[in-house]
Design a protein around this motif. Structure first.
Motif, PDB file in Angstrom:
ATOM      1  N   GLU A   1      37.109  52.637  56.677  1.00 43.72           N
ATOM      2  CA  GLU A   1      38.248  51.847  57.171  1.00 43.72           C
ATOM      3  C   GLU A   1      39.010  51.268  55.982  1.00 43.72           C
ATOM      4  O   GLU A   1      39.463  50.139  56.038  1.00 43.72           O
ATOM      5  CB  GLU A   1      37.737  50.666  58.025  1.00 43.72           C
ATOM      6  CG  GLU A   1      36.903  51.023  59.227  1.00 43.72           C
ATOM      7  CD  GLU A   1      37.748  51.517  60.385  1.00 43.72           C
ATOM      8  OE1 GLU A   1      38.982  51.571  60.235  1.00 43.72           O
ATOM      9  OE2 GLU A   1      37.155  51.869  61.413  1.00 43.72           O
ATOM     10  N   SER A   2      39.118  51.996  54.905  1.00 35.77           N
ATOM     11  CA  SER A   2      39.627  51.388  53.666  1.00 35.77           C
ATOM     12  C   SER A   2      41.135  51.507  53.524  1.00 35.77           C
ATOM     13  O   SER A   2      41.710  50.893  52.625  1.00 35.77           O
ATOM     14  CB  SER A   2      38.966  52.081  52.474  1.00 35.77           C
ATOM     15  OG  SER A   2      39.288  53.454  52.508  1.00 35.77           O
TER      16      SER A   2
ATOM     17  N   ALA B   1      43.261  55.504  41.327  1.00 33.05           N
ATOM     18  CA  ALA B   1      41.848  55.627  40.921  1.00 33.05           C
ATOM     19  C   ALA B   1      41.815  55.747  39.411  1.00 33.05           C
ATOM     20  O   ALA B   1      42.527  56.570  38.836  1.00 33.05           O
ATOM     21  CB  ALA B   1      41.229  56.868  41.559  1.00 33.05           C
ATOM     22  N   LYS B   2      40.997  54.902  38.779  1.00 39.11           N
ATOM     23  CA  LYS B   2      40.916  54.944  37.310  1.00 39.11           C
ATOM     24  C   LYS B   2      39.458  54.947  36.883  1.00 39.11           C
ATOM     25  O   LYS B   2      38.663  54.160  37.406  1.00 39.11           O
ATOM     26  CB  LYS B   2      41.593  53.707  36.711  1.00 39.11           C
ATOM     27  CG  LYS B   2      43.066  53.663  37.006  1.00 39.11           C
ATOM     28  CD  LYS B   2      43.793  52.640  36.140  1.00 39.11           C
ATOM     29  CE  LYS B   2      45.301  52.729  36.327  1.00 39.11           C
ATOM     30  NZ  LYS B   2      45.723  52.630  37.724  1.00 39.11           N
ATOM     31  N   GLY B   3      39.127  55.803  35.924  1.00 37.16           N
ATOM     32  CA  GLY B   3      37.772  55.816  35.383  1.00 37.16           C
ATOM     33  C   GLY B   3      37.505  54.537  34.611  1.00 37.16           C
ATOM     34  O   GLY B   3      38.401  53.994  33.968  1.00 37.16           O
ATOM     35  N   ILE B   4      36.258  54.033  34.685  1.00 33.26           N
ATOM     36  CA  ILE B   4      35.885  52.808  33.967  1.00 33.26           C
ATOM     37  C   ILE B   4      35.076  53.201  32.733  1.00 33.26           C
ATOM     38  O   ILE B   4      34.103  53.949  32.839  1.00 33.26           O
ATOM     39  CB  ILE B   4      35.049  51.873  34.878  1.00 33.26           C
ATOM     40  CG1 ILE B   4      35.893  51.431  36.069  1.00 33.26           C
ATOM     41  CG2 ILE B   4      34.539  50.672  34.102  1.00 33.26           C
ATOM     42  CD1 ILE B   4      35.149  50.539  37.051  1.00 33.26           C
TER      43      ILE B   4
ATOM     44  N   ARG C   1      40.411  46.671  46.735  1.00 34.63           N
ATOM     45  CA  ARG C   1      39.911  47.369  45.551  1.00 34.63           C
ATOM     46  C   ARG C   1      38.432  47.671  45.774  1.00 34.63           C
ATOM     47  O   ARG C   1      37.737  46.854  46.394  1.00 34.63           O
ATOM     48  CB  ARG C   1      39.990  46.462  44.332  1.00 34.63           C
ATOM     49  CG  ARG C   1      41.348  46.340  43.770  1.00 34.63           C
ATOM     50  CD  ARG C   1      41.269  45.405  42.588  1.00 34.63           C
ATOM     51  NE  ARG C   1      42.459  45.543  41.784  1.00 34.63           N
ATOM     52  CZ  ARG C   1      42.659  44.900  40.653  1.00 34.63           C
ATOM     53  NH1 ARG C   1      41.745  44.082  40.181  1.00 34.63           N
ATOM     54  NH2 ARG C   1      43.765  45.070  39.981  1.00 34.63           N
ATOM     55  N   TYR C   2      37.967  48.761  45.213  1.00 39.29           N
ATOM     56  CA  TYR C   2      36.555  49.119  45.310  1.00 39.29           C
ATOM     57  C   TYR C   2      36.092  49.687  43.973  1.00 39.29           C
ATOM     58  O   TYR C   2      36.901  50.128  43.158  1.00 39.29           O
ATOM     59  CB  TYR C   2      36.332  50.211  46.373  1.00 39.29           C
ATOM     60  CG  TYR C   2      36.779  49.823  47.752  1.00 39.29           C
ATOM     61  CD1 TYR C   2      35.944  49.098  48.590  1.00 39.29           C
ATOM     62  CD2 TYR C   2      38.054  50.187  48.217  1.00 39.29           C
ATOM     63  CE1 TYR C   2      36.361  48.736  49.866  1.00 39.29           C
ATOM     64  CE2 TYR C   2      38.476  49.829  49.487  1.00 39.29           C
ATOM     65  CZ  TYR C   2      37.625  49.103  50.302  1.00 39.29           C
ATOM     66  OH  TYR C   2      38.039  48.737  51.558  1.00 39.29           O
TER      67      TYR C   2
ATOM     68  N   GLN D   1      31.900  47.126  46.927  1.00 43.87           N
ATOM     69  CA  GLN D   1      32.913  46.061  46.885  1.00 43.87           C
ATOM     70  C   GLN D   1      33.287  45.752  45.426  1.00 43.87           C
ATOM     71  O   GLN D   1      32.405  45.665  44.563  1.00 43.87           O
ATOM     72  CB  GLN D   1      32.315  44.804  47.538  1.00 43.87           C
ATOM     73  CG  GLN D   1      33.235  43.615  47.567  1.00 43.87           C
ATOM     74  CD  GLN D   1      32.493  42.341  47.999  1.00 43.87           C
ATOM     75  OE1 GLN D   1      31.268  42.307  48.075  1.00 43.87           O
ATOM     76  NE2 GLN D   1      33.247  41.307  48.279  1.00 43.87           N
ATOM     77  N   TYR D   2      34.555  45.581  45.175  1.00 45.75           N
ATOM     78  CA  TYR D   2      35.010  45.165  43.844  1.00 45.75           C
ATOM     79  C   TYR D   2      34.886  43.650  43.738  1.00 45.75           C
ATOM     80  O   TYR D   2      35.290  42.923  44.641  1.00 45.75           O
ATOM     81  CB  TYR D   2      36.473  45.574  43.640  1.00 45.75           C
ATOM     82  CG  TYR D   2      37.082  45.015  42.377  1.00 45.75           C
ATOM     83  CD1 TYR D   2      36.956  45.689  41.169  1.00 45.75           C
ATOM     84  CD2 TYR D   2      37.764  43.795  42.399  1.00 45.75           C
ATOM     85  CE1 TYR D   2      37.492  45.174  40.001  1.00 45.75           C
ATOM     86  CE2 TYR D   2      38.306  43.271  41.224  1.00 45.75           C
ATOM     87  CZ  TYR D   2      38.164  43.964  40.039  1.00 45.75           C
ATOM     88  OH  TYR D   2      38.693  43.444  38.891  1.00 45.75           O
ATOM     89  N   LEU D   3      34.322  43.171  42.643  1.00 42.23           N
ATOM     90  CA  LEU D   3      34.250  41.720  42.422  1.00 42.23           C
ATOM     91  C   LEU D   3      35.081  41.360  41.191  1.00 42.23           C
ATOM     92  O   LEU D   3      35.083  42.121  40.213  1.00 42.23           O
ATOM     93  CB  LEU D   3      32.797  41.289  42.207  1.00 42.23           C
ATOM     94  CG  LEU D   3      31.867  41.457  43.412  1.00 42.23           C
ATOM     95  CD1 LEU D   3      30.432  41.084  43.049  1.00 42.23           C
ATOM     96  CD2 LEU D   3      32.344  40.597  44.585  1.00 42.23           C
ATOM     97  N   PRO D   4      35.753  40.220  41.222  1.00 45.21           N
ATOM     98  CA  PRO D   4      36.549  39.822  40.056  1.00 45.21           C
ATOM     99  C   PRO D   4      35.647  39.326  38.928  1.00 45.21           C
ATOM    100  O   PRO D   4      34.465  39.066  39.143  1.00 45.21           O
ATOM    101  CB  PRO D   4      37.403  38.675  40.604  1.00 45.21           C
ATOM    102  CG  PRO D   4      36.587  38.112  41.722  1.00 45.21           C
ATOM    103  CD  PRO D   4      35.799  39.248  42.301  1.00 45.21           C
ATOM    104  N   GLY D   5      36.220  39.174  37.754  1.00 49.44           N
ATOM    105  CA  GLY D   5      35.462  38.612  36.631  1.00 49.44           C
ATOM    106  C   GLY D   5      35.321  39.620  35.507  1.00 49.44           C
ATOM    107  O   GLY D   5      35.622  40.796  35.664  1.00 49.44           O
ATOM    108  N   VAL D   6      34.866  39.112  34.368  1.00 51.67           N
ATOM    109  CA  VAL D   6      34.632  39.976  33.204  1.00 51.67           C
ATOM    110  C   VAL D   6      33.244  39.687  32.639  1.00 51.67           C
ATOM    111  O   VAL D   6      32.700  38.595  32.829  1.00 51.67           O
ATOM    112  CB  VAL D   6      35.678  39.750  32.072  1.00 51.67           C
ATOM    113  CG1 VAL D   6      37.050  40.212  32.514  1.00 51.67           C
ATOM    114  CG2 VAL D   6      35.714  38.280  31.645  1.00 51.67           C
TER     115      VAL D   6
END
Ligand SMILES: Nc1ncnc2c1ncn2[C@@H]1O[C@H](COP(=O)(O)OP(=O)(O)OP(=O)(O)O)[C@@H](O)[C@H]1O
Ligand SMILES: N[C@@H](CCO)C(=O)O
Length: 314
Positions: A20-21, A27-30, A47-48, A103-108
């Protein structure tokens, strides 16, 4: 750079259609990480992180890790929820690889943590221990004492090519650890690799605990010793930063006070934690996996940390 597998946009669009996204926007490689291929995915709704599991993970164990992340996230910890598709599946196949949308989480991830950040990491680890106590499925620590013994035997004199005398020092420490390793301290689900690169932060707040693929059932105080060995020392230093060391204990104990026995065992546990990373790093250092993309990490800082905890034990 941790993108071993390319995913064509068409394959990704088909994959996301199971969820259901909403439709794919980018899309970017990390680049960070070495074990898996990771992508940052943006869709119309969110974001995922898309992880494709590469060789270094035993796929049979993946359901244990995914269920643990879900358990901790459901308990309110800053752990990413694995995303389930419309049929309830979290573990998928994509371009011939096992994959999971997370799930994408914020932060560094901070590279030089402050004492306040180390305190926050200590408190987050204690919360993880409390919330993980109700995750009762067990997974033995594959990188515990018997692995250290086997690994040191296999590396043998190769350790001396990293630093003369290292093989004898490791053998001597292993004898002490085998004779005195604590067996009766409180145990449960532990992260076992909570280095700064596995913690996302915004300022002094922990916003993400990630990379659960070494998690297992082991001593809570051993997990704290891993965190201490990873957060309390300057990059190549042999003595801990006292403010950081104190802050880690204060943070942890603000959530889960340690018993006298856990405290007393700390010099031994710190030696075990240092050996764990010294030996896995030495393995990669001396016999780099044929996969040339795996970054070698210097084992020697953990030899220094081992010596530090051994002095405390003396
Ligand atoms: N849920 C998440 N939310 C936001 N960013 C994430 C998330 N999971 C991973 N990342 C980002 O992706 C990077 C790589 O992730 P990770 O460290 O899990 O890689 P890996 O290759 O699986 O592990 P390892 O560090 O063992 O090589 C992290 O440094 C972080 O920047
Ligand atoms: N955190 C580990 C890598 C995972 O085992 C290290 O820095 O050596």
């Amino acid at each position: 750079m941790a993108v071993y597998t390319e995913v064509p946009a068409e394959a990704l669009e088909q994959f996301l259609a199971r969820y259901e996204s909403g439709a794919l926007l980018s899309a970017k490689g990390i680049a960070e990480g070495v074990s898996n291929s990771n992508f940052l995915i943006e869709t119309e709704t969110a974001r995922y992180i898309l992880t494709l599991y590469e060789k270094r993970i035993d796929l049979g164990e993946l359901p244990w890790f995914i269920a643990l992340m879900e358990h901790l996230a459901d308990a309110g910890l800053p752990v990413p929820h694995p995303i389930r598709d419309r049929e309830g599946a979290a573990i998928q196949q994509l371009v011939g690889k096992t994959a999971c949308l997370i799930q994408y989480l914020p932060g560094v991830s901070v590279s030089v943590p402050t004492a306040a950040q180390a305190r926050a990491a200590g408190a987050a680890l204690a919360r993880l221990h409390l919330a993980g106590a109700s995750y009762t499925a067990e997974r033995p620590n594959a990188l515990g004492l018997s692995h250290w013994q086997a690994s040191a035997a296999e590396l043998g004199a190769g350790l001396d090519s990293i630093e003369p005398g290292l093989a004898a020092f490791v053998a001597e420490r292993l004898e002490t650890l085998a004779a005195h390793w604590p067996r009766n301290l409180p145990r449960g689900t532990v992260h076992a690799d909570l280095f700064p690169d596995n913690v996302l932060m915004l300022g002094e707040t922990v916003t993400g605990l990630i990379d659960f693929y070494f998690a297992c059932t082991d001593l809570y105080a051993y997990d704290l010793a891993v965190l201490h060995a990873a957060w309390a020392f300057p990059k190549d230093g042999c003595a801990p930063l006292m403010d950081h060391a104190r802050a880690i204990f204060e943070g942890y104990e603000s959530v889960r006070p340690l018993s006298a026995a856990e405290r007393a065992a700390f010099p031994l546990l710190g030696q075990g934690a240092s050996l764990r990373f010294l030996l896995t790093r030495a393995q990669d250092w001396l016999a780099p996996p044929s996969d040339a993309l795996v970054q070698r990490k210097d084992p020697l800082p953990f030899a220094r940390r081992l010596a530090h905890y051994a002095r405390l034990d003396g």
